[in-house]
Design an enzyme around this catalytic site. Structure first.
Site, PDB file in Angstrom:
ATOM      1  N   THR A 196       0.829  -1.207   0.000  1.00 39.76           N
ATOM      2  CA  THR A 196       0.000   0.000   0.000  1.00 39.76           C
ATOM      3  C   THR A 196       0.863   1.256   0.000  1.00 39.76           C
ATOM      4  OG1 THR A 196      -1.926  -1.029   1.049  1.00 39.76           O
ATOM      5  CG2 THR A 196      -1.677   1.338   1.339  1.00 39.76           C
TER       6      THR A 196
ATOM      7  N   CYS B 229      -8.654  -5.828   1.630  1.00 37.08           N
ATOM      8  CA  CYS B 229      -8.709  -4.360   1.730  1.00 37.08           C
ATOM      9  C   CYS B 229     -10.043  -3.808   1.263  1.00 37.08           C
ATOM     10  CB  CYS B 229      -7.587  -3.736   0.910  1.00 37.08           C
ATOM     11  SG  CYS B 229      -5.941  -4.070   1.565  1.00 37.08           S
TER      12      CYS B 229
END
Length: 369
Positions: A68, A311
């Protein structure tokens, strides 16, 4: 009833390999004393080892906290460094949230124009722009020929910068980096440490840091490096890189065993955009059965799978499969299986039989054959 312990959710995270003895290094690599110097030496050695995997220069590897952050650094860092040039950032609508959200954020702040499109051949620009591509879909396992796409785009416009989200492909799929400018990877997807990742940044690509502080990682990523996690991750990457082809064949056999469900049960469909998919990921829809229900039922039996990207599972938004063009029914009945070379065909056979029994019973209860 016997409870199993079979983990088929490796696209979310993988069980870590045993840490090498050298990973238990104590010291801040920025400290001038002997412990700090030792830590810096190990960090430099790890960077050198990772550079060998990429066949790049050592200063082109930036260690981060994970995929990320690597994606955010690539996208926002580039947007910040080039905001005066009115750049555009292109990406596909089915990318990971850690790609799409930074692009949207850069657009909201006016640093870059976000353009989401499904066909990169439509990109016609003589301006500096960034194109972000996935090497492997985290949802369906589709393999995108990013090397070919990058070469085609660079031929049209040499100024185009290519970023690849390689989190699901690193150390699993081969890749020609000739036209790739940035590449993100994550430790916990390759049996490395959680909280560790990295970004390959080709020399000449200017990024501004999104974390500010002590100027670590060539001034691009501030913060004390996680030496222990980096060493473990690099060790895992080196092992997987050496045995990549062998692991590929092993995992292919596992996926094939589970994929037989398409022929053994009615109304079971594989979800993919292309014919070329990674053996590490398989998305199947069991029509008439909620994916969430089947995931929880399998979990009670000690079989761990998912409905898709971890996610995205917490976001109340259109599912990625729907974004890809699949029906809502098919999206809601989807289950993602993701494999590791640590799994076995025997495990896959057990899971296959249990799913046949579970789905058949659930369909009978629901009045559906």
């Amino acid at each position: 009833m016997k409870k199993h312990n079979i983990y088929f959710d490796n696209a979310a995270t993988t069980p870590p390999f045993s840490a090498p003895e050298t990973s238990f290094v104590f010291g801040n690599a920025s400290s001038p004393h002997s412990l700090g110097i030792t830590a810096e030496r190990f960090l430099n050695s790890a960077r050198k080892e990772m550079a060998k995997i990429f066949s790049c220069r050592e200063n082109e590897i930036i260690f981060t906290s994970g995929g990320t952050e690597s994606n955010n650094l690539a996208l926002l860092g580039f947007a910040l460094a080039n905001k005066r040039q009115n750049i555009r950032i292109f990406s596909a609508p089915w990318e990971h949230p850690s790609v799409l959200e930074p692009i949207r954020f850069a657009n909201e702040l006016g640093f870059a124009e976000a353009i989401i499109l499904s066909d990169f051949n439509k990109i016609i620009s003589h301006e500096v722009c960034l194109v972000s591509l996935s090497q492997v879909s985290h949802e369906t396992g589709d393999i995108f020929n990013v090397s070919e796409i990058a070469a085609t785009l660079k031929k049209k416009n040499p100024k185009i910068i290519i970023h690849v989200d390689g989190v699901q492909g690193f150390c699993k799929e081969s890749l020609d980096f000739a036209n790739i400018d940035m590449y993100s990877f994550s430790g916990h997807k390759i049996h490395g440490a959680s909280g560790v990742g990295g970004l390959f940044v080709r020399n000449g690509i200017r990024l501004l840091p999104i974390l500010h502080g002590g100027g670590q990682e060539n001034g691009i990523r501030a913060g004390t490096e996680n030496i222990c996690g980096i060493l473990q991750t690099v060790s895992a990457a080196a092992q997987l890189h050496v045995f990549r082809d062998e692991n590929y064949l092993r995992v292919s056999a596992i996926k094939s065993e589970i994929a037989e469900l398409k022929h053994l049960l009615p109304d079971v469909f594989e979800n993919s955009l292309t014919k070329e998919t990674s053996p590490y990921i398989l998305s199947l829809s069991f029509i008439g059965i909620k994916g969430e229900t089947l995931v929880h039922l399998l979990s009670e039996k000690g079989i761990y799978v998912s409905m898709g990207a971890a996610c995205r599972s917490r976001k109340k938004q259109k599912s990625l499969l729907e974004t890809m063009g699949f029906s809502k029914e098919r999206a809601e009945s989807a289950v993602r299986f993701s494999f590791s070379h640590l799994n076995t065909v025997e495990e896959a056979s057990i899971v296959k039989e249990i799913i046949i029994d579970c789905v058949s019973q659930m369909r009978r209860v629901l009045g559906r054959r």
